[in-house]
Design an enzyme around this catalytic site. Structure first.
Site, PDB file in Angstrom:
ATOM      1  CG  ASP A   7      -1.860   1.188   1.286  1.00 44.90           C
ATOM      2  OD1 ASP A   7      -2.269   1.663   0.211  1.00 44.90           O
ATOM      3  OD2 ASP A   7      -2.179   1.657   2.386  1.00 44.90           O
ATOM      4  CE1 TYR A  39       1.549   4.982  -4.400  1.00 48.01           C
ATOM      5  CE2 TYR A  39       0.134   3.092  -4.000  1.00 48.01           C
ATOM      6  CZ  TYR A  39       1.394   3.625  -4.151  1.00 48.01           C
ATOM      7  OH  TYR A  39       2.497   2.822  -4.078  1.00 48.01           O
ATOM      8  CB  CYS A  70      -3.905   0.503  -1.990  1.00 50.13           C
ATOM      9  SG  CYS A  70      -4.176   2.223  -2.476  1.00 50.13           S
ATOM     10  CG  ASN A  71     -10.354   0.395  -1.461  1.00 51.22           C
ATOM     11  OD1 ASN A  71     -11.046  -0.531  -1.850  1.00 51.22           O
ATOM     12  ND2 ASN A  71     -10.165   0.644  -0.179  1.00 51.22           N
ATOM     13  CB  CYS A 177      -9.689   4.404   2.704  1.00 54.87           C
ATOM     14  SG  CYS A 177      -7.898   4.650   2.915  1.00 54.87           S
ATOM     15  CB  THR A 178      -6.812  -0.561   2.786  1.00 53.33           C
ATOM     16  OG1 THR A 178      -5.791   0.345   2.360  1.00 53.33           O
ATOM     17  CG2 THR A 178      -7.410  -1.259   1.573  1.00 53.33           C
ATOM     18  CG  HIS A 179      -4.772   4.162   5.481  1.00 48.36           C
ATOM     19  ND1 HIS A 179      -4.528   3.855   4.165  1.00 48.36           N
ATOM     20  CD2 HIS A 179      -3.622   4.705   5.965  1.00 48.36           C
ATOM     21  CE1 HIS A 179      -3.287   4.191   3.858  1.00 48.36           C
ATOM     22  NE2 HIS A 179      -2.711   4.709   4.926  1.00 48.36           N
TER      23      HIS A 179
END
Length: 267
Positions: A7, A39, A70-71, A177-179
């Site tokens: 990511d 990104y 990461c989307n 969001c992966t976060h």
């Protein structure tokens, strides 16, 4: 077996931890791209170039699969990464869990970065899998960056702003969001205060981990416990790196730190 999870920032942490819980015997390569984070500020072709560059650095560690956690990275780079590495190395991407949220037939929110919120990709997923009038699209300004900083006050401020923008009829939330899964409890608490009900949360670390294991021909075991898999390498923007101290702010980060290879010290 060895899996790389990549990511731009700390979004890979929850996905690596999910893999570690399901298969404690997996070795993990953790890769982030701090030189180019986030990104969402890059052009699509630049995102594809960065993902392939970071994945190539991971591949040099003899990985058996690569997870793009990461989307935005999955949106713009999955095809390029698969063309580069498959069939020798399976590449698994992530998709916001809009489909199961839409299947409830009830109002839901999609919390995502500002760039993802206005993307054609998210618009298409909502049009395909949900009634658009039930989907509230919430840009979470600064939340991913706050999570990367490890600052609880910055995280709380970003969550409060997003919660205030979320309509009160919201019954569930998609973490787009992966976060965001790293602060799942804080998001739930903020939305419960906003709406008067605890929202159902749709997130994807466990489904992505299961898909990764399927691609590797492995069955999950130790799903509800067990020690996390060893972290055998850390990569930062394609270079050998170290685990950032911010990981200790999150349970999933502490899980990974507890099985870090002695050679991979915290910076």
């Amino acid at each position: 077996m060895r899996v790389a999870v990549i990511d731009s920032g700390l979004g890979m942490v929850a996905y690596a931890a999910a893999l570690a819980r399901m298969r404690p015997d997996l070795e993990l390569v953790l890769a982030r791209d701090p030189d180019y984070m986030p990104y969402g500020l890059l052009e699509p072709h630049q995102i594809a170039e960065r993902i392939v560059t970071v994945a190539s650095a991971c591949a040099r560690h003899d990985v058996d699969a690569i997870v793009i956690a990461c989307n935005t990275g999955s949106m713009y780079a999955l095809e390029s990464a698969r063309a580069r590495f498959e069939p020798g190395i399976p590449v698994i991407g992530v998709v916001p869990a809009i489909r199961p949220a839409g299947a409830t037939g009830r109002p839901f929110a999609v919390w995502a970065t500002a760039a993802a919120t206005v993307s054609d990709y998210q618009t298409g997923l909502i049009a395909r899998f949900a009634s658009p009038e039930l989907a509230h699209r919430i840009p979470c300004y600064g939340l991913a960056e706050a999570i990367d900083s490890g600052s609880s006050s910055l995280v709380a401020d970003a969550i409060a702003r997003a919660a205030a923008a979320t309509p009160a009829d919201t019954e569930s939330v998609v973490l787009g969001c992966t976060h965001y899964g790293l602060v799942r409890d804080e998001i739930v608490a903020a939305l419960a205060a906003r709406t008067g009900r605890e929202p159902q949360v749709f997130d994807s670390p466990e489904p992505v981990a299961r898909q990764t294991l399927r691609r590797l021909g492995l069955a999950p075991h130790g799903v509800s416990g067990g020690r996390p898999g060893a972290v055998v390498a850390v990569i930062e923007s394609g270079r050998p790196g170290t685990l950032p101290p911010q990981l200790a702010a999150y349970p999933a980060g502490r899980l990974l730190l507890s099985r870090c290879d002695p050679a991979e010290k915290i910076s």
